[in-house]
Design a protein around this motif. Structure first.
Motif, PDB file in Angstrom:
ATOM      1  N   PHE A   1     -12.747  -1.306   5.843  1.00 29.42           N
ATOM      2  CA  PHE A   1     -13.196  -0.723   4.583  1.00 29.42           C
ATOM      3  C   PHE A   1     -14.596  -0.118   4.703  1.00 29.42           C
ATOM      4  O   PHE A   1     -15.007   0.651   3.835  1.00 29.42           O
ATOM      5  N   ASP A   2     -15.316  -0.439   5.771  1.00 27.65           N
ATOM      6  CA  ASP A   2     -16.616   0.194   5.990  1.00 27.65           C
ATOM      7  C   ASP A   2     -16.465   1.676   6.301  1.00 27.65           C
ATOM      8  O   ASP A   2     -17.431   2.442   6.195  1.00 27.65           O
ATOM      9  N   ASP A   3     -15.259   2.113   6.703  1.00 27.23           N
ATOM     10  CA  ASP A   3     -15.005   3.521   6.991  1.00 27.23           C
ATOM     11  C   ASP A   3     -14.600   4.310   5.749  1.00 27.23           C
ATOM     12  O   ASP A   3     -14.476   5.534   5.811  1.00 27.23           O
ATOM     13  N   LEU A   4     -14.372   3.638   4.647  1.00 26.04           N
ATOM     14  CA  LEU A   4     -13.937   4.316   3.431  1.00 26.04           C
ATOM     15  C   LEU A   4     -15.096   5.022   2.742  1.00 26.04           C
ATOM     16  O   LEU A   4     -16.249   4.594   2.828  1.00 26.04           O
ATOM     17  N   ASP A   5     -14.780   6.101   2.046  1.00 26.83           N
ATOM     18  CA  ASP A   5     -15.762   6.768   1.198  1.00 26.83           C
ATOM     19  C   ASP A   5     -15.117   7.074  -0.153  1.00 26.83           C
ATOM     20  O   ASP A   5     -13.941   6.769  -0.385  1.00 26.83           O
ATOM     21  N   GLY A   6     -15.867   7.683  -1.046  1.00 25.05           N
ATOM     22  CA  GLY A   6     -15.373   7.956  -2.388  1.00 25.05           C
ATOM     23  C   GLY A   6     -14.155   8.851  -2.417  1.00 25.05           C
ATOM     24  O   GLY A   6     -13.262   8.686  -3.253  1.00 25.05           O
ATOM     25  N   ARG A   7     -14.096   9.827  -1.503  1.00 32.05           N
ATOM     26  CA  ARG A   7     -12.950  10.733  -1.461  1.00 32.05           C
ATOM     27  C   ARG A   7     -11.679   9.988  -1.064  1.00 32.05           C
ATOM     28  O   ARG A   7     -10.593  10.257  -1.598  1.00 32.05           O
ATOM     29  N   ASP A   8     -11.786   9.035  -0.146  1.00 27.78           N
ATOM     30  CA  ASP A   8     -10.613   8.240   0.241  1.00 27.78           C
ATOM     31  C   ASP A   8     -10.046   7.496  -0.965  1.00 27.78           C
ATOM     32  O   ASP A   8      -8.832   7.454  -1.162  1.00 27.78           O
ATOM     33  N   LEU A   9     -10.945   6.912  -1.765  1.00 31.49           N
ATOM     34  CA  LEU A   9     -10.473   6.180  -2.937  1.00 31.49           C
ATOM     35  C   LEU A   9      -9.903   7.129  -3.988  1.00 31.49           C
ATOM     36  O   LEU A   9      -9.001   6.746  -4.746  1.00 31.49           O
ATOM     37  N   ALA A  10     -10.410   8.365  -4.062  1.00 27.62           N
ATOM     38  CA  ALA A  10      -9.831   9.341  -4.993  1.00 27.62           C
ATOM     39  C   ALA A  10      -8.388   9.649  -4.611  1.00 27.62           C
ATOM     40  O   ALA A  10      -7.518   9.770  -5.489  1.00 27.62           O
ATOM     41  N   VAL A  11      -8.119   9.763  -3.310  1.00 24.10           N
ATOM     42  CA  VAL A  11      -6.751   9.990  -2.850  1.00 24.10           C
ATOM     43  C   VAL A  11      -5.874   8.781  -3.189  1.00 24.10           C
ATOM     44  O   VAL A  11      -4.738   8.925  -3.663  1.00 24.10           O
ATOM     45  N   VAL A  12      -6.400   7.586  -2.947  1.00 23.06           N
ATOM     46  CA  VAL A  12      -5.651   6.359  -3.250  1.00 23.06           C
ATOM     47  C   VAL A  12      -5.313   6.290  -4.737  1.00 23.06           C
ATOM     48  O   VAL A  12      -4.166   6.026  -5.130  1.00 23.06           O
ATOM     49  N   MET A  13      -6.305   6.539  -5.597  1.00 18.79           N
ATOM     50  CA  MET A  13      -6.068   6.470  -7.043  1.00 18.79           C
ATOM     51  C   MET A  13      -5.109   7.556  -7.503  1.00 18.79           C
ATOM     52  O   MET A  13      -4.291   7.328  -8.410  1.00 18.79           O
ATOM     53  N   SER A  14      -5.191   8.746  -6.913  1.00 16.94           N
ATOM     54  CA  SER A  14      -4.283   9.826  -7.301  1.00 16.94           C
ATOM     55  C   SER A  14      -2.838   9.448  -7.009  1.00 16.94           C
ATOM     56  O   SER A  14      -1.939   9.693  -7.826  1.00 16.94           O
ATOM     57  N   GLN A  15      -2.587   8.857  -5.842  1.00 20.20           N
ATOM     58  CA  GLN A  15      -1.229   8.445  -5.487  1.00 20.20           C
ATOM     59  C   GLN A  15      -0.755   7.286  -6.361  1.00 20.20           C
ATOM     60  O   GLN A  15       0.361   7.293  -6.892  1.00 20.20           O
ATOM     61  N   LEU A  16      -1.604   6.262  -6.515  1.00 20.08           N
ATOM     62  CA  LEU A  16      -1.215   5.076  -7.292  1.00 20.08           C
ATOM     63  C   LEU A  16      -0.893   5.430  -8.734  1.00 20.08           C
ATOM     64  O   LEU A  16       0.098   4.961  -9.301  1.00 20.08           O
ATOM     65  N   ASN A  17      -1.733   6.252  -9.341  1.00 21.42           N
ATOM     66  CA  ASN A  17      -1.588   6.547 -10.760  1.00 21.42           C
ATOM     67  C   ASN A  17      -0.598   7.664 -11.044  1.00 21.42           C
ATOM     68  O   ASN A  17      -0.418   8.045 -12.204  1.00 21.42           O
ATOM     69  N   SER A  18       0.023   8.214 -10.003  1.00 20.38           N
ATOM     70  CA  SER A  18       1.062   9.227 -10.186  1.00 20.38           C
ATOM     71  C   SER A  18       2.460   8.658  -9.963  1.00 20.38           C
ATOM     72  O   SER A  18       3.446   9.387 -10.084  1.00 20.38           O
ATOM     73  N   GLU A  19       2.555   7.376  -9.630  1.00 21.71           N
ATOM     74  CA  GLU A  19       3.861   6.739  -9.437  1.00 21.71           C
ATOM     75  C   GLU A  19       4.624   6.674 -10.759  1.00 21.71           C
ATOM     76  O   GLU A  19       4.075   6.228 -11.763  1.00 21.71           O
ATOM     77  N   PRO A  20       5.875   7.073 -10.799  1.00 25.13           N
ATOM     78  CA  PRO A  20       6.674   6.815 -12.008  1.00 25.13           C
ATOM     79  C   PRO A  20       6.947   5.323 -12.125  1.00 25.13           C
ATOM     80  O   PRO A  20       7.361   4.686 -11.163  1.00 25.13           O
ATOM     81  N   ARG A  21       6.674   4.761 -13.286  1.00 22.65           N
ATOM     82  CA  ARG A  21       6.849   3.329 -13.493  1.00 22.65           C
ATOM     83  C   ARG A  21       8.038   3.074 -14.423  1.00 22.65           C
ATOM     84  O   ARG A  21       8.068   3.595 -15.551  1.00 22.65           O
ATOM     85  N   PRO A  22       9.018   2.283 -13.986  1.00 21.79           N
ATOM     86  CA  PRO A  22      10.129   1.949 -14.887  1.00 21.79           C
ATOM     87  C   PRO A  22       9.663   1.288 -16.184  1.00 21.79           C
ATOM     88  O   PRO A  22      10.263   1.499 -17.235  1.00 21.79           O
ATOM     89  N   SER A  23       8.576   0.501 -16.113  1.00 20.92           N
ATOM     90  CA  SER A  23       8.063  -0.166 -17.314  1.00 20.92           C
ATOM     91  C   SER A  23       7.431   0.808 -18.292  1.00 20.92           C
ATOM     92  O   SER A  23       7.178   0.456 -19.443  1.00 20.92           O
ATOM     93  N   LEU A  24       7.148   2.043 -17.839  1.00 20.43           N
ATOM     94  CA  LEU A  24       6.607   3.088 -18.710  1.00 20.43           C
ATOM     95  C   LEU A  24       7.665   4.151 -19.007  1.00 20.43           C
ATOM     96  O   LEU A  24       7.315   5.303 -19.285  1.00 20.43           O
ATOM     97  N   MET A  25       8.941   3.781 -18.913  1.00 21.51           N
ATOM     98  CA  MET A  25      10.050   4.700 -19.168  1.00 21.51           C
ATOM     99  C   MET A  25      10.025   5.893 -18.223  1.00 21.51           C
ATOM    100  O   MET A  25      10.344   7.022 -18.587  1.00 21.51           O
TER     101      MET A  25
END
Length: 365
Positions: free
Chosen positions: A288-312
């Motif tokens: 995690f010492d190799d991570l930067d803000g842009r890496d986390l932006a990519v992670v959040m973009s993927q995570l928060n774009s997942e279709p969730r069955p609990s959200l219809m």
């Protein structure tokens, strides 16, 4: 046995020297007094209801066996399913995201994978092979908060307040790493915020919350994270600093803590860490010492774009945009979150490494 002629029909199949019972209805030996004792006839025919039912059930089961689709269409569907599973998507998300191409229930996809179709197996499903023995319980550590911030006090809040709470935790990389990730999970919309901490301390957590508050403004911060439930980690021990606003030192949030060794009390956050670990998996030597803000932006973009069955079938970002467009725009602009279309979703470390390659950085793994 096969059914004989019906009542009033001629036998036809019985030889002339057969018993008279087999030459007339009901064409069986059932009911004959010589059925078990004293019968010297060479040809005998008995009816068994249990055996007949077994044969009938087997006939129906065989008729329904296999897949109700043309071979070409099924092979194309399985190729799509295998490609999506390789990108870290679950059968529920595949059934929702590919509904325009083939209509199938998630349990059917699980069954196809378990049956080995398209060369797949349960080993390709992370949740089926990712379990491990639990650790032995250790002695409880004293908590730094008082009863006013306990889970009992949190449970006493109105249900509406508990439903809109955010859950907070940290995720660590290698044991030698200094940096770690602070996660904030919004219960209503399932939005996951990831902030990089230079160290796992309470002052670093307070500084990260200050940065987020300044980026989106205090009113929006309070709408999204005005009530926070976290655990008893040392990085959350200074609750007063976490609650103190970056603007004039006034209160910005209220922090409550789970009971000791009761992470299930903030189960939404813990469950969402499973999705986070798809992009930053353990056991791959990722520092995690190799991570930067842009890496986390990519992670959040993927995570928060997942279709969730609990959200219809909606993604967390789509849900937040529908519920609070102003907060969604401010949060996404501040953290660099983008809505990723289904066809480009990649819940593996490959999504982060490709972005790093475009920026001329080495891969994480």
């Amino acid at each position: 046995m096969a059914r004989g002629p019906g009542k009033g029909e001629r036998a036809g199949d019985a030889p002339e020297d057969a018993c008279a019972r087999l030459q007339a209805w009901p064409w069986t030996c059932n009911g004959c007094q010589h059925r078990r004792y004293g019968c010297g006839k060479a040809l005998r025919c008995e009816y068994s209801a249990a055996r007949a039912q077994t044969l009938a059930d087997g006939l129906l089961s065989g008729a329904r066996r296999g897949v109700n689709a043309k071979e070409y269409d099924f092979e194309r569907a399985m190729a799509t399913i295998r490609s999506d599973v390789a990108r870290g998507l679950s059968p529920a998300q595949i059934a929702c995201g590919r509904a325009d191409r083939f209509k199938v229930h998630p349990t059917t996809i699980y069954r196809w994978i378990a049956a080995g179709y398209a060369g797949m197996s349960d080993a390709e499903l992370r949740r089926k092979v990712g379990y491990k023995p639990r650790r032995e319980p250790s002695a409880a550590k004293p908590t730094s908060h008082g009863p006013e911030r306990s889970y009992k006090a949190f449970s006493a809040l109105p249900e509406e307040g508990r439903a809109r709470a955010a859950e907070m935790d940290t995720v660590i990389g290698l044991s030698k790493d200094s940096q770690c990730i602070l996660t904030l999970y919004s219960r209503p919309c399932k939005v996951q915020v990831c902030l990089l901490l230079p160290e796992k301390t309470s002052s670093a957590v307070a500084a990260a919350l200050d940065m987020l508050e300044r980026a989106i403004g205090k009113p929006l911060f309070q709408r999204l994270f005005g009530l926070v439930l976290t655990d008893n980690g040392c990085e959350f021990s200074d609750t007063e600093a976490l609650e103190r606003s970056a603007f004039h030192g006034t209160a910005r949030t209220k922090v409550y803590c789970c009971d000791v060794r009761a992470s299930q009390q903030k189960g939404g956050c813990e469950r969402n860490h499973v999705e986070l670990r798809k992009l930053l998996p353990k056991g791959r030597g990722i520092s995690f010492d190799d991570l930067d803000g842009r890496d986390l932006a990519v992670v959040m973009s993927q995570l928060n774009s997942e279709p969730r069955p609990s959200l219809m079938g909606l993604s967390p970002t789509a849900m937040l945009e529908a519920a609070d467009p102003e907060a969604a725009a401010a949060l996404m602009d501040a953290l660099g979150i983008e809505e990723v279309p289904y066809g480009r979703l990649d819940l593996t470390i490959g999504a982060v490494d490709r972005d790093r390659e475009e920026r001329g950085l080495p891969p994480l793994a």
